[in-house]
Design an enzyme around this catalytic site. Structure first.
Site, short mmCIF file in Angstrom:
data_model
loop_
_atom_site.label_atom_id
_atom_site.label_comp_id
_atom_site.label_asym_id
_atom_site.label_seq_id
_atom_site.Cartn_x
_atom_site.Cartn_y
_atom_site.Cartn_z
N GLN A 86 41.02 36.52 36.57
CA GLN A 86 39.87 37.15 37.20
C GLN A 86 39.30 36.27 38.31
O GLN A 86 38.94 36.74 39.39
CB GLN A 86 38.77 37.40 36.16
CG GLN A 86 39.14 38.37 35.06
CD GLN A 86 38.02 38.52 34.05
OE1 GLN A 86 37.01 39.15 34.33
NE2 GLN A 86 38.18 37.94 32.87
N HIS A 90 38.62 36.14 43.59
CA HIS A 90 37.62 35.78 44.59
C HIS A 90 38.35 35.01 45.69
O HIS A 90 38.72 33.84 45.51
CB HIS A 90 36.50 34.97 43.94
CG HIS A 90 35.70 35.78 42.98
ND1 HIS A 90 34.57 36.48 43.36
CD2 HIS A 90 35.89 36.05 41.67
CE1 HIS A 90 34.09 37.13 42.30
NE2 HIS A 90 34.87 36.89 41.26
N ARG A 91 38.58 35.65 46.82
CA ARG A 91 39.55 35.18 47.81
C ARG A 91 39.06 34.03 48.68
O ARG A 91 39.85 33.21 49.10
CB ARG A 91 39.99 36.34 48.70
CG ARG A 91 40.50 37.55 47.94
CD ARG A 91 41.75 37.24 47.12
NE ARG A 91 42.20 38.38 46.34
CZ ARG A 91 42.96 39.36 46.79
NH1 ARG A 91 43.33 39.37 48.04
NH2 ARG A 91 43.33 40.34 45.99
N ARG A 158 57.54 29.37 29.04
CA ARG A 158 56.12 29.74 29.20
C ARG A 158 55.87 31.24 29.20
O ARG A 158 54.75 31.69 29.06
CB ARG A 158 55.56 29.14 30.49
CG ARG A 158 56.17 29.71 31.75
CD ARG A 158 55.58 29.10 32.99
NE ARG A 158 56.33 29.47 34.19
CZ ARG A 158 55.82 29.52 35.40
NH1 ARG A 158 54.54 29.24 35.59
NH2 ARG A 158 56.56 29.83 36.44
N ARG A 185 29.55 38.03 38.79
CA ARG A 185 29.95 37.46 37.51
C ARG A 185 28.81 37.02 36.61
O ARG A 185 29.03 36.71 35.44
CB ARG A 185 30.91 36.29 37.75
CG ARG A 185 32.16 36.65 38.55
CD ARG A 185 32.99 37.75 37.89
NE ARG A 185 34.24 37.99 38.62
CZ ARG A 185 35.21 38.78 38.21
NH1 ARG A 185 35.08 39.46 37.08
NH2 ARG A 185 36.31 38.94 38.93
#
Length: 248
Positions: A86, A90-91, A158, A185
């Protein structure tokens, strides 16, 4: 393979942050070169409270771009891969995350959701799943190593690791990006883990640069109403449609 708690540390922020923001704002409205003003700011000739008052007034008018000149860097640990999936959406930010290719995840720690922890049978099921994932990871490491994968065994093993697997990440955002991050958020509808992260980061930002972050938080707190549709509203604030026009 224990459950682990979140930790957030402010590593650094842009030096002389308030003065830099003040200088950037002043340049927008000042005919001269703020480079001439800068030594006076560093020497304390313009009182910090005067700088803060000026910045606060301009911010209140909606002019925000100069705050992008200041950035904050955080070390975040004890969070899940579900959270970082998540977070990286946020770029306008920089991220450096612990690699599961190069870091051995045998005996990994994990994040235990409170809702699961509160129900004994759910917790038992969850912890058993973590044990199975850990055992499968170790077995795949051994098999792949035996078949010649060597140091590259981790990058294939993994694939059985869960979203709950603990990770560590360094995050850098500028002030404007942080304000946007907090608006989304810190909302009560954000998932509990990333909301806890946002609130911890906000607390550190408020201590370091209160003029920018004292009023930061969920959008509804700034607006005085909930901007979401009815089905997405938590009910903490009235929605815009519910406010009489004379009050808007």
């Amino acid at each position: 393979m224990p459950a682990i708690s979140q930790s957030v540390t402010l590593l650094a922020h842009t030096p002389d942050a308030l003065s830099l923001i003040y200088a950037a704002f002043r340049q927008c409205y000042h005919p001269g070169d703020v480079a001439d003003l800068w030594p006076r700011l560093l020497a304390g000739e313009v009182a910090p409270q005067k700088q803060a008052d000026f910045v606060g007034r301009i911010l209140a008018s909606g002019h925000e771009s100069p705050i992008e000149h200041v950035s904050f860097s955080f070390a975040v640990a004890g969070v899940s891969r579900a959270l970082t999936h998540q977070l990286v959406r946020h770029r306008l930010a920089s991220y450096s995350q612990q690699s599961q290719r190069y870091v051995d995840a045998a005996g990994f720690d994990y994040v235990l959701p409170p809702a699961i922890a509160a129900i004994p049978e759910a917790r038992e099921c969850f912890e058993a799943a973590m044990e199975r994932a850990g055992a499968a990871y170790a077995e795949l490491q051994e098999i792949l190593t035996r078949h010649g994968r060597g140091a590259k065994a981790n990058e294939d093993a993994r694939f059985v690791l869960p979203n709950a697997c603990e990770t560590k990440i360094v995050v850098t955002m500028n002030c404007r990006s942080l304000l946007h991050f907090f608006e989304l958020r810190c909302c009560l509808r954000a998932q509990w883990e990333i909301r806890a992260l946002a609130l911890a980061m906000l607390g550190l930002c408020r201590q370091a640069l209160p003029v920018i972050f004292d009023r930061a938080g969920a959008r509804c707190e700034r607006l005085g109403y909930c901007p979401e549709e009815e089905r997405f509203s938590c009910g903490r604030f009235p929605r815009l449609a519910e406010i009489p026009r004379s009050s808007v």
